[in-house]
Write an enzyme that holds these catalytic residues in place. Structure first.
Site, PDB file in Angstrom:
ATOM      1  CG  LEU A  42      -1.307   1.379   0.972  1.00 35.04           C
ATOM      2  CD1 LEU A  42      -2.638   1.286   0.104  1.00 35.04           C
ATOM      3  CD2 LEU A  42      -2.880   1.319   2.649  1.00 35.04           C
ATOM      4  CE  LYS A 128      15.109   5.137  21.951  1.00 38.18           C
ATOM      5  NZ  LYS A 128      15.180   6.198  20.815  1.00 38.18           N
TER       6      LYS A 128
END
Length: 160
Positions: A42, A128
């Site tokens: 999509l 992170k």
């Protein structure tokens, strides 16, 4: 200096937020072709409608599928690796999926890039990964270490 000039660039995770911004910028340069590699049909359709540029190609695929990467990397000069599971909660709840995408996917990118003689691979990281306190950070740390170590595995091939 325009490092993208007349280059074929493939962006994994190309329909994500980074991928879309990068592609928008790259299309303003003299890039030869950009291959959007993602598993989101999509979002690829929506990007086709938004960008409408003949230099764009859309390739459905997943970094977990090494055979698909080999097909996609044929003739590619530069790979921007932005595909990853990035949501901390999703990684914690689905740890095996995070490992398969962020670590095994990274290894697949490395092997396909070297074997297909891609010139350069740029892998996105995260803050992170520098001191991981969750699975997401740990998988990205492992990915970073794989990409750095891959420079020693290149041998006589041109990939960096």
């Amino acid at each position: 200096m325009n490092v993208l000039k007349n280059k074929t660039v493939l962006v994994t995770g190309g329909t994500g937020s980074f991928g879309k911004r990068f592609i928008h910028k790259a299309l303003t340069l003299d890039v030869k072709k950009i291959i959007v590699f993602s598993r989101d049909e999509l979002k690829q359709y929506e990007m086709k409608q938004e960008f409408k540029d003949d230099r764009l190609r859309f390739f459905i695929g997943d970094v977990r599928d090494k055979d698909r990467l080999y097909r996609a990397f044929d003739g590619v000069d530069i790979v921007i690796h932005a595909a990853a599971m990035k949501h901390v909660d999703a990684c914690e709840y689905n740890p095996f999926e995070a490992v398969k995408t962020n670590i095994h996917g990274a290894q697949n990118i490395i092997e396909a890039a070297i074997d297909c003689r891609v010139e350069k691979v740029i892998a996105l990281s995260t803050d992170k990964a520098c001191s991981p306190v969750n699975l997401y950070g740990a998988t990205k740390l492992a990915s970073d270490k794989l990409f750095v170590a891959a420079n020693a595995y290149v041998g006589d091939k041109k990939t960096s």
